[in-house]
Scaffold this active site. Structure first.
Site, PDB file in Angstrom:
ATOM      1  CG  ASP A  32      68.765   6.043-115.051  1.00 41.94           C
ATOM      2  OD1 ASP A  32      69.867   5.471-114.989  1.00 41.94           O
ATOM      3  OD2 ASP A  32      67.872   5.876-114.208  1.00 41.94           O
ATOM      4  CG  HIS A 105      70.441   2.801-112.618  1.00 45.22           C
ATOM      5  ND1 HIS A 105      69.594   3.871-112.787  1.00 45.22           N
ATOM      6  CD2 HIS A 105      70.370   2.476-111.302  1.00 45.22           C
ATOM      7  CE1 HIS A 105      69.044   4.178-111.622  1.00 45.22           C
ATOM      8  NE2 HIS A 105      69.495   3.350-110.706  1.00 45.22           N
ATOM      9  CB  SER A 435      66.929   3.401-108.868  1.00 48.41           C
ATOM     10  OG  SER A 435      67.834   4.451-108.751  1.00 48.41           O
TER      11      SER A 435
END
Lengths: 657, 82
Positions: A32, A105, A435
């Site tokens: 990520d 994220h 996600s």
């Protein structure tokens, strides 16, 4: 995350899950944007030494030192050569050339999978509770492969290459690319080797819904995760000058609007731009929006950016209206000004009022966090949908998990909106996407891996799928928020994950690496294409291979509509499956349901399977006898084996094209 | 413009490595140098694939594809967070 442990039932069933020793031996690798190591979710209190088999490292750089890793965050690497080769050197004033997460994220996904418990977590008081990952005692290793300019396949492959070598047990990838054959798709290629080494690879299905054929990461050796809602909402109420009130959602925190109604304007009428209704940068006329609440239409630019545009133009607040692309799905945002989102129907009613009243007024009242929302889950509109455009005989997504308004850890380098103008810093943020659902399943897979260390990745996925639920307690099918109607297996796969049931599935559909090679032969891959995936010479036999023989825990039956003038007889398709007993001896009986009993006849032979010992394997054949139907017709069903205690469910999707 | 360098991922058939090489990385390097003197490897992959990534012109990539032991030369793809 807060709330999802309760929603999934893992908070009250701690005793069912593995004790610390086995779970703390499980490592979840997350590819990520890196990690913010100072996040409280990476606290390693109570964790024992790093597993002796672990070969990973904490890569040191000027903003990431050896103490950035600990007994929770046990590995952190970054891969930027592919990115820099294409886009030039990383601008270190804008992003860290290190495993540090400047985006948020990666911290969100990794803490969702395996973050430690943090009491009193919230975003500005919203979603307050104890935030924890799904596998609180599992270890995390982050592989930073995504940068400001995207995630490049050379870096992704390098990250997967290292993660496999380091010794992760689960890989979590909340990213995707375009649709391509498996031998061309770096994630599918990397996942194949991971699978061969016993690593479960969980990937996000994509956010390209609600349109069909919109999935990413559809290789059968990948667990593909779609998104559903929780039973939690963040209500705000819109009051109009005509006395009408509407529900909406918002995470705004700050100075509220005045109690009195404010002047209200439609962005499309406050701009000279043809797309002024979208509140794009520089399109609003300050003299027309100053001090007013502005109604913007959703689409094109980021939702939070629209708020920033209204604020920049002097607006007092914003109401963001969904269009047909989003329907009634409400995604909450931590806007920079008093702002809230409404569904399409409400948006249309509000617009009618604005257009009919010469002096429209409105206000927004923010109401905090509400739990117990029903029905839940519902399939998120954005969640990508089947059929599987690469191999229609493999049903994808595999299942859904919480992915809407998820609170989890966040980077200290960026505000909750991700906008450069957002100078707020938060330890936790609330965001949405597949996600977010993917790492839920990654963490739950780690729990299963710890409970059943000898299970293959396919066995773990099977347990998660066959125990997933697709109806509410009322018996009604899980709804799709995009349509307001019952969702189908093309939307939710096997259904919503139920980790407590997955611990004891009774039976599993196992798949070996050799089975996947047979599957590649059935796809008529060339030796070079197979070798690219499997990294060894493999010659397909002269025997007849069939894609439908892959021992998948679900059934997708793609049929070709007969052209007029052709043979209008029925067609017969057979799928064979093998069940492995992972529970006590018992006799399982089959039951079937179908939404289209007139056009499809489904039979199972045998209709009863008696298992006398653990790991015994028994096979059955499903025969689909179908009439010709118009192209675009779909029929759905469900096949269940039950011994009275366990229910081993498989979705069925039949489609005519 | 058509000869602008792009990143490619080169999949090698490790079993076809000539016996004159003892290290597969040397073989990879030799294959790469046979089509481009200037190209350098970005990564050498040892686990999830056998091969490497590098920057090549389309002509160089096409030429490399014809070399013995090369399974495929695939252009890099950009992925996005979900």
């Amino acid at each position: 995350t807060t709330r999802t442990p309760e929603f999934l039932g893992i908070d009250k069933n701690e005793g069912l899950f593995p004790e610390s020793d086995s779970l703390s031996d499980v490592v979840i690798g997350v590819l990520d944007t890196g990690a913010w190591p100072e996040s409280k979710s990476f606290d390693d209190l109570g964790l024992g030494p790093v597993p002796s088999s672990w070969k990973g490292e904490c890569e040191i750089s000027k903003d990431f030192n050896s103490s950035s890793c600990n007994k929770k965050l046990i590995g952190a690497r970054f891969f930027s050569k592919g990115y820099e080769a294409t886009l030039g050197p990383i601008d270190e004033s804008k992003e860290s050339k290190s495993p540090r997460d400047d985006d948020g994220h990666g911290t969100h996904t990794s803490t969702t999978a395996a973050g430690s418990a943090v009491d009193g977590a919230s975003l500005f008081g919203y979603a307050l509770g104890t935030a924890r990952g799904m596998a609180t005692r599992a270890r995390v290793a982050v592989y930073k492969v995504c940068w400001l300019g995207g995630c490049f396949s050379a870096d992704i492959l390098a990250g997967m290459d290292k993660a496999v070598d380091d010794g992760v047990n689960v890989l979590s990838l909340s990213l995707g690319g375009g649709v391509s054959d498996y031998y061309r798709d770096s994630v599918a290629i990397g996942a194949f080797t991971a699978m061969e080494r016993g690593i479960l690879v969980s990937c996000s299905a994509g956010n390209a819904g609600p349109g069909s054929d919109s999935l990413s990461n559809v290789a059968p050796w990948i667990t593909t995760v779609g998104a559903g809602t929780l039973d939690r909402d963040f209500p705000a109420y819109v009051s109009l000058g005509n006395g009408k009130n509407f529900s909406s959602v918002s995470l705004y925190s700050g100075k509220p609007l005045p109690d009195s109604l404010q002047s209200f304007v439609y962005a499309g009428n406050a701009s000279t731009a043809s797309n002024g209704n979208l509140c794009m940068m520089g399109t609003l006329s300050p003299e027309k929006v100053a001090g007013k609440i502005v109604l913007c239409d959703r689409g094109i630019n980021a939702r939070v950016q629209k708020g920033a545009v209204v604020k920049d133009a002097g607006g007092a607040g914003m109401i963001l209206a969904n269009t047909a692309a989003n329907g009634e799905e409400l995604v909450a945002d931590a806007h920079l000004l008093p702002a809230t989102g409404v569904g399409q129907k409400t948006g249309d009613l509000i617009k009618s009022y604005i257009f009919s009243d010469p002096n429209p007024t409105a206000t927004i009242i923010f109401a905090g966090t509400k739990v117990g929302i029903q029905p839940s889950p519902v399939v998120a509109a954005f969640s990508s949908r089947g059929p599987n455009s690469i191999t229609p005989e493999i049903l994808k997504p595999d299942l859904i998990a919480p992915g809407v308004n998820i609170l989890a850890g966040w980077s200290g380098a960026v505000g909750p909106t991700g906008l450069a103008v957002d100078t707020r810093r938060v330890g936790f943020n609330i965001i949405s996407g597949t996600s977010m659902s993917c790492p839920h399943v990654s963490g739950l897979a780690a729990l299963l891996k710890a409970a059943h260390p000898d299970w293959s990745p396919a066995a773990i996925r099977s347990a998660l799928m066959t125990t997933a639920y697709n109806t509410y307690k009322s018996g009604q099918n899980i709804l799709d928020i995009a349509t307001g109607k019952p969702s189908t297996p093309f939307d939710h796969g096997a259904g919503h994950v139920d980790p407590v049931s997955a611990l004891d599935p009774g039976l599993i559909y196992d798949i070996t690496a050799d089975d996947y090679l047979d599957f590649l032969c059935a796809l008529k891959y060339t030796p070079a294409q197979i070798s690219s995936l499997a990294k060894r010479n493999f010659t397909c036999d002269t025997k007849k291979y069939s894609v439908t023989d892959l021992n998948y825990p679900s059934f997708a039956v793609p049929l070709v509509t007969e052209q007029s003038g052709g043979d209008s007889g029925s067609s017969v398709v057979r799928y064979t499956r093998t069940l492995t007993n992972v529970g006590t001896p018992g006799t399982y009986k089959v039951s079937l349901s179908s939404s289209a009993s007139e056009s499809v006849k489904i039979s199972v032979e045998p209709d009863s399977l008696s298992f006398s010992k653990v790991n015994e394997k028994l096979s059955y054949t499903v025969t689909f006898t179908t009439s010709s139907m118009p192209s675009g017709t779909n029929a759905f069903g469900r096949l269940e084996w039950s011994d009275g205690k366990h229910v081993v469910g498989s979705p069925i999707a039949i489609s005519w094209s | 413009t058509s000869q602008k360098k792009k990143t490619y991922i080169v999949h090698m058939a490790k079993s076809e490595m000539p016996t004159s090489y003892t290290e597969h990385s040397n073989w990879y390097d030799s294959c790469l140098k046979s089509v481009s003197n200037s190209a350098e490897m970005l990564y050498t992959y040892n686990n999830v694939i056998h091969g490497f990534s590098t920057r090549l012109t389309p002509d160089e990539a096409e030429s490399l594809q014809t070399q013995p032991g090369i399974l495929s030369v695939l252009p890099e793809v950009k992925y996005e967070l979900h």
